[in-house]
Design an enzyme around this catalytic site. Sequence first.
Site, PDB file in Angstrom:
ATOM      1  N   ASP A   1     -27.108  38.625 155.239  1.00 14.48           N
ATOM      2  CA  ASP A   1     -26.995  39.667 156.265  1.00 14.48           C
ATOM      3  C   ASP A   1     -27.705  40.955 155.842  1.00 14.48           C
ATOM      4  OD1 ASP A   1     -25.526  38.102 157.949  1.00 14.48           O
ATOM      5  OD2 ASP A   1     -23.591  39.031 157.539  1.00 14.48           O
TER       6      ASP A   1
ATOM      7  N   ASP B   1     -10.165  36.122 153.219  1.00  8.89           N
ATOM      8  CA  ASP B   1      -9.744  35.073 152.286  1.00  8.89           C
ATOM      9  C   ASP B   1      -8.225  34.962 152.217  1.00  8.89           C
ATOM     10  OD1 ASP B   1      -9.555  37.599 151.171  1.00  8.89           O
ATOM     11  OD2 ASP B   1     -10.780  37.163 149.421  1.00  8.89           O
TER      12      ASP B   1
END
Length: 490
Positions: free
Chosen positions: A84, A232
Site C-alpha cells: 500500500d 489481529d
Amino acid sequence: MVMYLGLIVLLSLYGIHRYWILYLYFRYYKWAKPIPVPELPSQLPIVTIQLPVYNERYVVERLVDAVCRMDYPRERLEIQVLDDSTDDTVDIVAAKVAELKAEGFSIAQIRREDRRGFKAGALEAGLACARGEFLAIFDADFVPPDDFLKKTLPWFHDAGIGMVQTRWGHLNEKYSLLTWIQSIFLDGHFLIEHTARNRSGAFFNFNGTAGIWRREAITTSGGWQHDTLTEDLDLSYRAQMKGWRFVFLPDVVCPAELPVDINAFKTQQNRWTMGAVQTAKKMLPTIWRSPLSLKVKVEATFHLTACVGYVLAALLSVLLPLSLYFRSYSHWPLTGMLEGIALAATTISLGIFYGICQKDLYVDWKTRLRNLPLMISMGVGICLSNAWAVLQGLSPRQFEFRRTPKYSVVKNDRSWKKKNYRSGRPAAALLEVVFAVYFMGAVVAAYELKQWISLPFIALFGFGFAYVAFLTAAHSMSRTNSEFPKALPS
C-alpha cells in the site's frame, strides 16, 4: 485519600491477576509434561505468505529475502507483497518481485487503489486471490527463520487448530536502554502470558505477525474486519468464539527489529492500546452473553481491559505526591495495610513476573535483571500517552492506522535520525515534562516529611516521566515527518 486508596486497590486487582498468570504458566508449562511435536505431513500443503507493507524502503528487501530463504518447496509456496506504499517502496518492491520471479518464485506485488481498511484491508484483498490453504503473515520489521513453516505446519494435523503463533525475538535489543526495556516487556507478554493462557485453555491472540492461519478459520469467523486498530486481536477472539483452537510455540522464535525512536515506540503503543480498547468494546458483551465457561470469560476480560491500568496509573501519578500530605496530617488505620498489599500486588509482582521470564529465556539473566527497575519506571513514564489512547479507544470516532516506522537498525548506527518516516511528537509530551517536574518536587517533599517508604516509589515515577520526556525531546529534534494518529473525518 479515598480516591488514592481506591486507585491502588484497583491496580492491585491487575497485579494479583499477574500472579495468577504466573501460576498458570508453572502449572501448565513448567511443571507439565512436554507436548509431543507432531510430524510434518508427507503431502505438504500450499502456503501463502502475506507481507503487508506501507512505505518500508529500509526493510522490505530484507523481509522478502528472508521469506525466500524458507526451507519449503517453491511449487507449494506463494508470496504476496501487499504493498500500500506511496513512496519509492513501490519501485523497490517491483524490482525485487521481478528478480525473484525470474528465479522461479511464485511472488506478486498486490496494489490497491486506496488504503481502505489499512492493514486489515490489505490482508482481506490478498486473501481474495490467495491459493494457499494456510496463510503465514509477517510484518516488514521481521526476519522469519528458514524453518518457520516446517516447525508450524505440523500443528495443523488437528483439523480444529485455526492459528499457530510463534514467539517474537529481537534483532537489536542491545542497541539502547530503550530497546532493552522493550525486549523485556515483549518477552513477558509472549513467554509467560501467551503460554499461560494457551496451555490453560483460555483465549489468547494472534499478534499480527509471525503466525500462520488456516484459511478456513479466517473465512468462517467473518474475515478481516477494520472497525478496530487491532484487527489481529479482533479476529483472534471471533475465531476462538467460533470454536477454533490456537497454538502458541514458545520455542519457535521469529526475530524482529525493535523501535529505536521513543516516538515510534509511543506510536506503536498508542495503536495497540487504542485497538485493545476498541476490541474490548466490540467483543466483551458478546463474550459474556456466550455459553463460554466463567474461567474463559474472566480471563478474556482481564486480557482485553489490561490497558485500563494506564488510566489508573495516570490518575495515581496525580494523587501519589499529594498522598504525602494526607499521610502526614491524617491517621487512617487501613492506609498502611492497603499500601502494603498494593506494593506486593503491583511492583513486586512485576519484578517476579519479568524476572522469571528473563531467567527462563537467557543464560545471562542475572545481568538482564539490572534493567527491571528501569522497565517498571518506563511503564510509568508512558502511562500518560497510553491513557490518552484508552480514552480515544472509548470514543466512537475512527482513527487512522499508523504503522511503526522501521529503519533497519540492528547495530550501533545513529543514521536512523536522518531517515524518513520519523514519528511526530505525541500530544502527551508536554504533560510528561510537567509530571517530571511535579515528581522532582515530590521527592524533595518526601525527604522533608521523612516519608522514607514512599520516597523510592516517588523517585521511580519521577525517573520514568523524566526519561520518557527527555527521549521524546531528543528524538523529536531531527524528525522529518509526523506520523501520529489523527482522527478520520466522521
